[in-house]
Design a protein around this motif. Structure first.
Motif, PDB file in Angstrom:
ATOM      1  N   GLN A 245      -9.733   2.808  -4.774  1.00  0.00           N
ATOM      2  CA  GLN A 245      -8.966   3.046  -5.996  1.00  0.00           C
ATOM      3  C   GLN A 245      -8.673   4.533  -6.171  1.00  0.00           C
ATOM      4  OE1 GLN A 245      -7.442   0.974  -8.044  1.00  0.00           O
ATOM      5  NE2 GLN A 245      -6.682   2.746  -9.189  1.00  0.00           N
ATOM      6  N   ILE A 246      -9.696   5.358  -5.953  1.00  0.00           N
ATOM      7  CA  ILE A 246      -9.511   6.813  -6.090  1.00  0.00           C
ATOM      8  C   ILE A 246      -8.541   7.321  -5.024  1.00  0.00           C
ATOM      9  CG2 ILE A 246     -10.672   9.056  -5.866  1.00  0.00           C
ATOM     10  CD1 ILE A 246     -13.153   7.709  -7.152  1.00  0.00           C
ATOM     11  N   SER A 247      -8.651   6.814  -3.802  1.00  0.00           N
ATOM     12  CA  SER A 247      -7.773   7.241  -2.705  1.00  0.00           C
ATOM     13  C   SER A 247      -6.307   6.980  -3.040  1.00  0.00           C
ATOM     14  CB  SER A 247      -8.142   6.518  -1.409  1.00  0.00           C
ATOM     15  OG  SER A 247      -9.415   6.903  -0.960  1.00  0.00           O
TER      16      SER A 247
ATOM     17  N   VAL B 172       1.312  13.762  -4.460  1.00  0.00           N
ATOM     18  CA  VAL B 172       2.449  14.492  -3.879  1.00  0.00           C
ATOM     19  C   VAL B 172       3.706  13.625  -3.780  1.00  0.00           C
ATOM     20  CG1 VAL B 172       1.056  16.170  -2.617  1.00  0.00           C
ATOM     21  CG2 VAL B 172       1.606  13.988  -1.533  1.00  0.00           C
ATOM     22  N   GLU B 173       3.677  12.455  -4.412  1.00  0.00           N
ATOM     23  CA  GLU B 173       4.864  11.590  -4.421  1.00  0.00           C
ATOM     24  C   GLU B 173       6.037  12.335  -5.050  1.00  0.00           C
ATOM     25  OE1 GLU B 173       5.266   6.923  -5.201  1.00  0.00           O
ATOM     26  OE2 GLU B 173       4.990   8.059  -7.047  1.00  0.00           O
ATOM     27  N   GLY B 174       7.204  12.252  -4.393  1.00  0.00           N
ATOM     28  CA  GLY B 174       8.393  12.912  -4.889  1.00  0.00           C
ATOM     29  C   GLY B 174       8.602  14.317  -4.346  1.00  0.00           C
ATOM     30  N   GLN B 175       7.574  14.886  -3.728  1.00  0.00           N
ATOM     31  CA  GLN B 175       7.699  16.237  -3.174  1.00  0.00           C
ATOM     32  C   GLN B 175       8.363  16.219  -1.801  1.00  0.00           C
ATOM     33  OE1 GLN B 175       4.162  18.680  -3.278  1.00  0.00           O
ATOM     34  NE2 GLN B 175       3.423  17.752  -5.184  1.00  0.00           N
ATOM     35  N   VAL B 176       8.840  17.380  -1.376  1.00  0.00           N
ATOM     36  CA  VAL B 176       9.342  17.569  -0.014  1.00  0.00           C
ATOM     37  C   VAL B 176       8.303  18.392   0.733  1.00  0.00           C
ATOM     38  CG1 VAL B 176      11.138  18.585   1.426  1.00  0.00           C
ATOM     39  CG2 VAL B 176      11.751  17.449  -0.727  1.00  0.00           C
ATOM     40  N   LEU B 177       7.723  17.801   1.779  1.00  0.00           N
ATOM     41  CA  LEU B 177       6.641  18.471   2.507  1.00  0.00           C
ATOM     42  C   LEU B 177       6.873  18.386   4.017  1.00  0.00           C
ATOM     43  CD1 LEU B 177       3.534  17.212   0.477  1.00  0.00           C
ATOM     44  CD2 LEU B 177       4.557  19.499   0.406  1.00  0.00           C
TER      45      LEU B 177
ATOM     46  N   THR C 210       6.969   7.832  12.634  1.00  0.00           N
ATOM     47  CA  THR C 210       5.727   8.040  11.891  1.00  0.00           C
ATOM     48  C   THR C 210       5.245   9.459  12.125  1.00  0.00           C
ATOM     49  OG1 THR C 210       5.041   5.719  11.957  1.00  0.00           O
ATOM     50  CG2 THR C 210       3.309   7.351  11.673  1.00  0.00           C
ATOM     51  N   GLY C 211       4.907  10.135  11.047  1.00  0.00           N
ATOM     52  CA  GLY C 211       4.399  11.495  11.148  1.00  0.00           C
ATOM     53  C   GLY C 211       3.226  11.697  10.219  1.00  0.00           C
ATOM     54  N   ARG C 212       2.708  12.915  10.221  1.00  0.00           N
ATOM     55  CA  ARG C 212       1.494  13.192   9.457  1.00  0.00           C
ATOM     56  C   ARG C 212       1.664  14.475   8.636  1.00  0.00           C
ATOM     57  NH1 ARG C 212      -3.393  10.651  10.304  1.00  0.00           N
ATOM     58  NH2 ARG C 212      -2.637   9.757  12.250  1.00  0.00           N
ATOM     59  N   LEU C 213       1.287  14.378   7.350  1.00  0.00           N
ATOM     60  CA  LEU C 213       1.237  15.551   6.492  1.00  0.00           C
ATOM     61  C   LEU C 213       0.033  16.415   6.858  1.00  0.00           C
ATOM     62  CD1 LEU C 213       1.862  13.652   3.144  1.00  0.00           C
ATOM     63  CD2 LEU C 213       3.462  15.265   4.176  1.00  0.00           C
ATOM     64  N   THR C 214      -0.003  17.647   6.368  1.00  0.00           N
ATOM     65  CA  THR C 214      -1.172  18.480   6.676  1.00  0.00           C
ATOM     66  C   THR C 214      -2.436  17.903   6.045  1.00  0.00           C
ATOM     67  OG1 THR C 214      -0.968  19.986   4.795  1.00  0.00           O
ATOM     68  CG2 THR C 214       0.266  20.554   6.780  1.00  0.00           C
ATOM     69  N   ASN C 215      -2.289  17.103   4.957  1.00  0.00           N
ATOM     70  CA  ASN C 215      -3.463  16.482   4.347  1.00  0.00           C
ATOM     71  C   ASN C 215      -3.917  15.229   5.099  1.00  0.00           C
ATOM     72  OD1 ASN C 215      -1.764  14.389   3.611  1.00  0.00           O
ATOM     73  ND2 ASN C 215      -1.826  14.814   1.418  1.00  0.00           N
ATOM     74  N   ASN C 216      -3.267  14.960   6.231  1.00  0.00           N
ATOM     75  CA  ASN C 216      -3.636  13.889   7.169  1.00  0.00           C
ATOM     76  C   ASN C 216      -3.077  12.516   6.805  1.00  0.00           C
ATOM     77  OD1 ASN C 216      -4.891  13.886   9.725  1.00  0.00           O
ATOM     78  ND2 ASN C 216      -6.565  12.629   8.952  1.00  0.00           N
ATOM     79  N   LEU C 217      -2.328  12.391   5.698  1.00  0.00           N
ATOM     80  CA  LEU C 217      -1.728  11.105   5.358  1.00  0.00           C
ATOM     81  C   LEU C 217      -0.489  10.845   6.221  1.00  0.00           C
ATOM     82  CD1 LEU C 217      -1.873  10.733   1.465  1.00  0.00           C
ATOM     83  CD2 LEU C 217      -3.092   9.389   3.168  1.00  0.00           C
ATOM     84  N   LEU C 218      -0.246   9.568   6.507  1.00  0.00           N
ATOM     85  CA  LEU C 218       0.892   9.173   7.323  1.00  0.00           C
ATOM     86  C   LEU C 218       2.147   9.018   6.467  1.00  0.00           C
ATOM     87  CD1 LEU C 218      -0.737   6.476   9.639  1.00  0.00           C
ATOM     88  CD2 LEU C 218      -0.054   8.779  10.272  1.00  0.00           C
TER      89      LEU C 218
ATOM     90  N   LYS D 241       2.674   4.286  -0.829  1.00  0.00           N
ATOM     91  CA  LYS D 241       2.302   2.879  -0.638  1.00  0.00           C
ATOM     92  C   LYS D 241       0.783   2.702  -0.606  1.00  0.00           C
ATOM     93  CE  LYS D 241       6.388   0.867   0.068  1.00  0.00           C
ATOM     94  NZ  LYS D 241       6.851  -0.315  -0.693  1.00  0.00           N
ATOM     95  N   GLY D 242       0.072   3.597  -1.228  1.00  0.00           N
ATOM     96  CA  GLY D 242      -1.387   3.488  -1.252  1.00  0.00           C
ATOM     97  C   GLY D 242      -2.041   4.442  -0.285  1.00  0.00           C
ATOM     98  N   PHE D 243      -1.852   4.183   1.017  1.00  0.00           N
ATOM     99  CA  PHE D 243      -2.488   5.031   2.019  1.00  0.00           C
ATOM    100  C   PHE D 243      -1.464   5.647   2.977  1.00  0.00           C
ATOM    101  CE2 PHE D 243      -5.530   1.714   0.779  1.00  0.00           C
ATOM    102  CZ  PHE D 243      -6.505   2.521   0.215  1.00  0.00           C
ATOM    103  N   TYR D 244      -0.195   5.473   2.656  1.00  0.00           N
ATOM    104  CA  TYR D 244       0.864   6.111   3.436  1.00  0.00           C
ATOM    105  C   TYR D 244       2.095   6.261   2.548  1.00  0.00           C
ATOM    106  CZ  TYR D 244       2.848   1.394   3.943  1.00  0.00           C
ATOM    107  OH  TYR D 244       3.384   0.158   3.688  1.00  0.00           O
ATOM    108  N   TYR D 245       3.095   6.988   3.050  1.00  0.00           N
ATOM    109  CA  TYR D 245       4.328   7.221   2.300  1.00  0.00           C
ATOM    110  C   TYR D 245       5.527   6.669   3.045  1.00  0.00           C
ATOM    111  CZ  TYR D 245       2.184  10.441  -1.007  1.00  0.00           C
ATOM    112  OH  TYR D 245       1.425  10.984  -2.000  1.00  0.00           O
ATOM    113  N   MET D 246       6.533   6.255   2.289  1.00  0.00           N
ATOM    114  CA  MET D 246       7.866   6.029   2.819  1.00  0.00           C
ATOM    115  C   MET D 246       8.696   7.236   2.400  1.00  0.00           C
ATOM    116  SD  MET D 246       7.463   3.246   4.422  1.00  0.00           S
ATOM    117  CE  MET D 246       9.170   3.093   4.990  1.00  0.00           C
ATOM    118  N   GLY D 247       9.408   7.823   3.362  1.00  0.00           N
ATOM    119  CA  GLY D 247      10.136   9.044   3.046  1.00  0.00           C
ATOM    120  C   GLY D 247      11.505   9.114   3.681  1.00  0.00           C
ATOM    121  N   GLU D 248      12.195  10.209   3.401  1.00  0.00           N
ATOM    122  CA  GLU D 248      13.501  10.492   3.995  1.00  0.00           C
ATOM    123  C   GLU D 248      13.516  11.936   4.470  1.00  0.00           C
ATOM    124  OE1 GLU D 248      16.315   9.815   0.935  1.00  0.00           O
ATOM    125  OE2 GLU D 248      16.273   7.624   1.114  1.00  0.00           O
ATOM    126  N   ILE D 249      14.081  12.148   5.663  1.00  0.00           N
ATOM    127  CA  ILE D 249      14.209  13.509   6.177  1.00  0.00           C
ATOM    128  C   ILE D 249      15.066  14.329   5.222  1.00  0.00           C
ATOM    129  CG2 ILE D 249      15.215  14.915   8.016  1.00  0.00           C
ATOM    130  CD1 ILE D 249      14.325  12.891   9.995  1.00  0.00           C
TER     131      ILE D 249
END
Length: 495
Positions: A415-417, A424-429, A445-453, A475-483
């Protein structure tokens, strides 16, 4: 360039002379000899020989396997995913006893392959081989295994292969411990753009539940110049991210002739041009210095992710575990880290059901989880590990009690995770593009510096590069994003 250097060295070696005594020249001699033997067997069979390396366990093992694969490649084996190969190597883990049982089970399958292919060779290496009772069992009941060696002499792989070809009987070469570190041997990376780099070997901590110090030996640090030289070669070969590896990286450098702290090493690594990202693990809380926190705060390249194993939130249990810090000291350390690096992602390891753990002890663990708010946690049910002090302790916690506690901890952590990930949802990273998505080939599939996919649409040519991605939906433990492309100060997203 590195490949050419090896070929130039091998060209100069005369196999009619006796093997050199000094390393790594001795291993180059056996590389050339093994290559000749593999070539001869390949001619007899009328096809190339193939080898399969199966890795069990941690990132240290994964890095060791890259070294094994590099040597196999140099002597003429083609890599295979199938265990029905000419040479199968199991790089074993022994942190938990059920890992040993998995290996014994797989050996039965390999024996059937070997009966159909008499020329097949089987090798076992890694932590499990450092246990004397395991080696005795293999000698007695698994005579079809050709080669058995441990964690300290992986660099001798080519020499051991030659010994096996020449002797035609089981070769066992286990060292109890060593101070030796051999540099400049082949390695075959899994990824072209990132790599693990060993900075030290072994462990001096002797946590009461852990077998690692007994099978990996005492701490020994690599020379910083060798580490920097290796990373510079990796960067020249296209690597943009390195993971500095050690059982406890925070104690790096203590046994060097000229002592150097881990923080000082990080400063030197940061200077390497072309290197974009630096990761490291594992950090023991008892050795995480203020100097290291400062380096993490000031760094432009160290990823904002720290794996900081807790194991238990109870100071009483931590003392029995021989962890050498209290709950209060751990929480104070986290506060210092967060004050210096506010957006850092902190992950951890937690053991549930350690001998003598009471409900009050477990509640202390939950309290730490709620206060720290980990981005993720590896949670484990304690299991006896023969050969460790904890295995002999009284007050082993009943299985049904442990299972209930584990489920409660897992629910809390998950739950905390989820809540942490949404920050960081909505940010450009920036995202390091790692591969084509396994479930949907239209996605990368790629990885943020915080290790999330992060999953997003893009061309495969982007693999190995760092791109800006708009994190549209968590999506809980990963993100859907756009370049996201930046032009004249504007951010442009495209589907």
């Amino acid at each position: 360039m590195y490949k050419n250097n090896i070929e130039e060295i091998l060209d100069e070696i005369d196999l009619d002379t006796t093997p050199p005594l000094e390393e790594p020249m001795r291993q180059y001699y056996f590389l050339k000899k093994a290559r000749k033997m593999v070539s001869e067997q390949s001619r007899k069979l009328g096809r190339p020989l193939c080898a399969s390396v199966q890795t069990f366990g941690c990132q240290m093992n994964a890095r060791d396997s890259e070294k094994l694969i590099g040597i196999l490649h140099e002597i003429g084996y083609q890599q295979s995913e199938s265990e029905n190969a000419d040479f199968v190597i199991y790089n074993t883990c022994t942190v938990r006893e059920n890992a040993n049982q998995r290996v014994y089970g797989r050996l039965g399958v390999l024996n059937n392959y070997k009966k159909k292919n008499p020329h097949m060779m089987i090798a076992l290496c890694g932590c499990m081989m450092q246990e004397p009772e395991v080696v005795e069992k293999l000698k007695k009941s698994y005579r079809f295994v050709d080669l058995i060696f441990g964690t300290h002499n992986i660099y001798k792989f080519a020499e051991l292969i030659v010994n096996r070809f020449e002797s035609n009987h089981q070769i066992i070469d286990i060292w109890k411990d060593t101070n030796q570190i051999v540099e400049d041997l082949p390695s075959e990376r899994k990824y072209a753009f990132k790599s693990g780099v060993n900075i030290m070997f072994g462990c001096n901590n002797f946590c009461s539940y852990c077998i690692v110090p007994y099978v990996r030996g005492r701490e020994r640090s690599r020379n910083p110049k060798d580490i920097i030289r290796e990373i510079e070669k990796l960067v020249a070969d296209g690597v943009v991210e390195v993971m500095l590896l050690g059982q406890n990286v925070n104690s790096y450098g203590k046994n060097l002739d000229e002592p150097m702290t881990f923080a000082q090493l990080l400063r030197e690594v940061e200077k390497i041009e072309g290197l974009e990202r630096i990761r490291f693990m594992t950090s023991h809380p008892k050795d995480l210095s203020d100097e290291l926190i400062e380096v993490m705060r000031d760094s432009k390249k160290i990823c904002n992710h720290l794996h900081l194993p807790l194991q238990s939130g109870s100071s009483r249990i931590l003392k029995i575990m021989n962890r050498k810090y209290t709950k209060e000291q751990y929480l104070e350390l986290v506060e210092k880290i967060r004050a210096a690096v506010p957006d850092i992602s902190i992950t951890t390891d937690i053991i549930v059901g350690f001998p003598g753990e009471t409900e009050e002890d477990f509640e202390e663990t939950l309290d730490v989880v709620r206060k720290v708010r980990y981005d993720s946690a590896f949670t484990f049910i304690y299991s006896k590990r023969t050969g460790t002090p904890a295995a002999k302790m009284d007050n082993q916690v009943p299985e049904e009690v442990v299972k209930k506690r584990f489920d409660r901890l897992l629910a809390e952590v998950q739950q905390i995770s989820k809540e942490q990930a949404k920050k960081v949802e909505g940010q450009v990273l920036p995202v390091l593009v790692e591969e084509i998505n396994e479930q949907d080939p239209s996605l990368l599939t790629g990885r943020l510096t915080n290790n999330l996919l992060v999953h997003f649409k893009g061309e495969k040519e982007l693999i190995g590069t760092i791109v800006d991605v708009h994190l549209k939906e968590c999506k809980g433990f990963y993100y859907m994003g756009e370049i996201c492309e930046r032009q004249e100060g504007k951010e442009l997203w495209h589907n």
